[in-house]
Design an enzyme around this catalytic site. Structure first.
Site, PDB file in Angstrom:
ATOM      1  N   CYS A  28      18.766  -9.304  19.899  1.00  0.00           N
ATOM      2  CA  CYS A  28      18.157 -10.589  20.253  1.00  0.00           C
ATOM      3  C   CYS A  28      16.793 -10.729  19.601  1.00  0.00           C
ATOM      4  CB  CYS A  28      18.008 -10.706  21.756  1.00  0.00           C
ATOM      5  SG  CYS A  28      19.585 -10.806  22.597  1.00  0.00           S
ATOM      6  N   CYS A  65      31.960   9.507   3.169  1.00  0.00           N
ATOM      7  CA  CYS A  65      32.263   8.456   4.137  1.00  0.00           C
ATOM      8  C   CYS A  65      31.888   7.133   3.497  1.00  0.00           C
ATOM      9  CB  CYS A  65      31.514   8.679   5.460  1.00  0.00           C
ATOM     10  SG  CYS A  65      29.743   8.441   5.311  1.00  0.00           S
TER      11      CYS A  65
END
Lengths: 363, 75
Positions: free
Chosen positions: A187, A327
């Protein structure tokens, strides 16, 4: 219950009555995060007569909280959220037992904090806490009411609680892998209008009341997304992810050691794409892909794929040679390389920048 | 087919709704979206076909609605 007059308006509802009110009075609910989601959820559960409510939040109230965290006022800036919220709630309904935990929930304390509660409300604002609550709730078999917002949209669902077919779902069915950082934004960085988490927090309180009393149909098995701008909602039926499960108690606690003990201090050789290609042609190394099975793109230059979430249990599958871990972006692979080095004593490398860097280099 | 885009994925795709030529299946849809919007690679999202989550490849037909749902983390 000595004060039935207080609850008379909800007790006269069809299907509610003294029995439902009695269930609320006996229930213990833990709310993690007493911010924009947690404040309204807390207020409605205290109002409804939930017998015991625990609150977890390490934060102090800041001025930029006040437009959406309406339990707090101007004079509360700098004070502890749980302390102010507890004071207000004791005045609202003195019969409720309020417990405060002014700490951050982490792996070391999560199981202890949650144990003994009948239900947990996820009113947190970051992925790390959401995955932690999901896995801890799975271990303790406690229903978890998930809520989250992003800009003008918010979501609610119920995890670890059977739907009408008797199937329980969890957060990892939706998003199997914890993002490496708070990639979706908070937020603080994305903005939020106060009333939206208010709506979502109220929905979380509503789910809690339904689960405790047994009335209605919970959101178990359904991901409910509310859109503030359109005043519309979109509901998605959740399906099980058969590959990725919540962490087991063992993995949950092992990883705790991993992050707090000695593993993170192990130096990992992070190698560039060029160095990786060189090693690879000499066939010196075993290339291990630790991405989860559904991640893109598929690659043909690894010797094995063991998802990070399963690596701890599958270390024995590794050959006795040097291991280069890869990864998506080269972050998880560092942890995996540390883990393998610590547990197997093998020389490890991590491909810097991951598969993303590899393809950037070669295409 | 129609594509509905949720959360901050609208930043990447630039809109919350797209009408597309219908690919053969959800896998090909995902591949073409990732090709057209490479930044999607960095995000965590799932597809839902006609309001049901997609865990395995599903065939697509004219008139289908696919939602692109990212993980939300604010609170």
């Amino acid at each position: 219950m000595d004060n039935q007059q207080r609850y008379i308006r909800q007790m006269i509802l069809p299907g509610f009555g003294l029995a439902a009110q009695g269930k609320l009075a006996k229930a213990k609910v833990l709310i993690v995060g007493i911010g924009a989601l947690g404040c309204p959820a807390l207020q409605y559960l205290v109002g409804a007569g939930v017998g015991q409510i625990g609150m977890v939040d390490p934060d102090a109230i800041s001025e930029s909280n006040l437009h959406r965290q309406l339990l707090y006022g101007q004079a509360d800036i700098g004070k502890s959220k749980v302390a102010i919220a507890a004071g207000a709630m004791r005045l609202q309904n003195p019969a409720i037992k309020i417990k405060t935990y002014p700490v951050a929930i982490v792996r070391q304390n999560a199981l202890d904090l949650m144990k003994g509660y009948d239900l947990v409300i996820d009113a947190t604002d970051n992925f790390q806490a959401k995955y932690l609550l999901n896995d801890a709730a799975a271990i303790l078999k406690i229903p978890l009411i998930y809520g989250a917002v992003t800009r003008y949209q918010g979501q609610v669902s119920v995890f670890h609680f059977p739907d009408q077919e008797g199937v329980s779902y969890n957060y990892r069915d939706l998003f199997p892998i914890e993002p490496a950082d708070n990639i979706a934004g908070s937020c603080e960085s994305l903005g939020v209008i106060g009333v939206l988490p208010g709506i979502i927090g109220c929905l979380q309180a509503a789910e809690a009341i339904k689960i405790i009393t047994g009335i209605g149909r919970s959101l178990a098995g359904r991901l409910y997304t509310h859109d503030f701008l359109e005043t519309s909602n979109y509901e998605i039926a959740i399906l099980k992810n058969e590959e990725v499960k919540p962490l087991t108690r063992e993995a949950f606690l092992i990883t705790e050691n991993q992050s707090s003990e000695y593993w993170e201090e192990i130096d990992v050789d992070e190698i560039t794409v060029d160095a990786f290609l060189k090693l690879k042609t000499k066939e010196q190394v075993f290339v291990l892909d630790v991405r989860e099975s559904e991640e893109y793109p598929a690659i043909d230059f690894s010797d094995a794929q063991i998802p990070m979430s399963e690596l701890i249990q599958k270390l024995d599958l590794l050959p006795n040679k040097e291991i280069c871990v890869i990864c998506h972006q080269g972050i998880r692979s560092v942890y995996a390389a540390q883990l393998i080095q610590a547990k197997k004593g093998l020389k490890t490398y991590s491909l810097k920048g991951g598969i993303t860097a590899y393809f950037n280099k070669l295409t | 087919m129609e594509l509905l885009i949720f959360g901050s994925l609208t930043d990447i795709i630039g809109t919350d709704k797209l009408v597309l030529e219908t690919p053969q299946d959800t896998e090909l849809l995902k591949v073409s979206l990732l090709k057209q919007y490479p930044s999607l690679e960095q995000t965590h999202f799932f597809l839902a076909l006609n309001k049901i989550m997609v865990q395995e490849k599903q065939p697509l037909q004219e008139g289908d609605v696919v939602a692109l749902m990212p993980a939300f983390s604010g609170g």
